[in-house]
Design an enzyme around this catalytic site. Structure first.
Site, PDB file in Angstrom:
ATOM      1  N   ASP A  91      15.298  78.494  -0.001  1.00 52.18           N
ATOM      2  CA  ASP A  91      15.222  79.857  -0.388  1.00 52.18           C
ATOM      3  C   ASP A  91      15.921  80.550   0.682  1.00 52.18           C
ATOM      4  OD1 ASP A  91      13.412  81.058  -2.592  1.00 52.18           O
ATOM      5  OD2 ASP A  91      13.716  82.453  -1.070  1.00 52.18           O
ATOM      6  N   ARG A 149      11.414  99.594   1.283  1.00 52.55           N
ATOM      7  CA  ARG A 149      11.620  98.279   2.078  1.00 52.55           C
ATOM      8  C   ARG A 149      12.423  98.781   3.254  1.00 52.55           C
ATOM      9  NH1 ARG A 149       9.022  98.002  -2.211  1.00 52.55           N
ATOM     10  NH2 ARG A 149       7.738  96.048  -2.475  1.00 52.55           N
TER      11      ARG A 149
END
Length: 297
Positions: free
Chosen positions: A160, A50
């Site tokens: 979030d 990632r």
């Protein structure tokens, strides 16, 4: 940093290469300071892939990318956080806790409201809310199973750290993985078709949720969250070390009204993190309560 057994040391630095040990250590430290999440060596491949995706998108080498990241480039920071956030959720997950909300917690909250002659809205926070299945589940359970909803204003806020999943939550479109526990009657009542095996939450429920960003370990940012009667914070503290988990617990404590209730995931226990909450044993399971002066758990 030691290399896990059987894993060769890495020396590549160009965009697209896996990280060197030193690069991995620098990224891991940055992520920990930023989010409180600590990646162990067993997550090395996950992080490498990632991060190199982020470096490649930046169009420069690791050194230039990381210099910009450390220099305060918030766009790069958010992209990296989004890449490294794991989101696993579905509708009505750990449904016994929604039973506890409707049948045990909210009646207590409402009784205290009436005793205090407090007409302010009942406020519920879902954090981290991921792609929205949890806060929408809360709203649907209230509509379906809490008759007092006709008499009481309720605010549901969902938050979030990952802006990408927040966009998905606002879109409110879901496939079979998210929908597998939704009963047919609920599919008809709370969803509309959105393509092949796709469903969208109906407008009345979508519009009942306010979505925003939150970092559980950022004490300054978490001060924006106050006076909630109920907080759902499930299956995230297990990713924190002891220090980060305690900081998150203190921030959740601050988000609750005195006497407010905290729901954790089934594998999490506040007693192993911080003594500041009182455990409350309900018929449906254990929740945690911010103490209120003169109140009994």
């Amino acid at each position: 940093m030691s290399v896990p057994a059987g894993t060769p040391a890495r020396t590549g630095t160009a965009a697209g290469d896996l990280l060197t040990d030193a690069q991995f250590a620098r990224v891991r430290e940055w992520v920990y300071r930023r989010t409180g999440i600590q990646f162990g060596d067993n997550k090395r491949y996950f992080v490498d892939k990632r991060v190199t995706t982020c470096v490649r998108a930046h169009g420069k080498d690791f050194a230039a990318w990381f210099a910009a990241l450390r220099g305060g480039d918030e766009r790069l920071a958010q992209v990296l956080v989004n890449e490294l956030t794991v989101n696993e959720t579905y509708f009505l997950r750990e449904d016994h806790q929604f039973d506890a909300l409707v049948h045990s917690v909210l009646p207590r909250v409402l009784a205290q409201r009436r005793a205090d002659r407090d007409r302010s809205p009942v406020r519920v926070l879902s954090v981290p809310c991921s792609t929205g299945e949890e806060p929408y589940s809360i709203a649907m359970r209230l509509v379906a199973d809490w008759p007092e909803l006709d008499e009481v204003d309720v605010e549901v806020v969902a938050a979030d750290i990952d802006t990408r999943v927040l966009d998905q939550a606002r879109a409110a479109e879901y496939g079979p993985r998210s929908m597998h526990r939704v009963p047919p009657a609920w599919r008809s009542r709370f969803f509309e078709p959105a393509g092949a095996e796709r469903y969208r939450v109906v407008a009345d429920v979508r519009e009942a949720i306010e979505f925003t960003t939150a970092n559980l370990c950022d004490t300054t940012a978490m001060r924006a969250f106050r006076q909630f009667d109920v907080v759902f914070c499930r299956n995230v503290l297990i990713y924190f070390d002891e220090v980060s988990a305690r900081r998150a617990a203190e921030n959740l404590f601050g988000a609750l009204r005195p006497g407010g209730y905290l729901f954790l995931g089934h594998s999490e226990s506040m007693s192993r993190i911080s003594p500041i909450f009182d455990p409350v044993r309900l018929p449906e399971g254990i929740v945690y309560r911010r103490p209120a002066i003169g109140a009994t758990p």
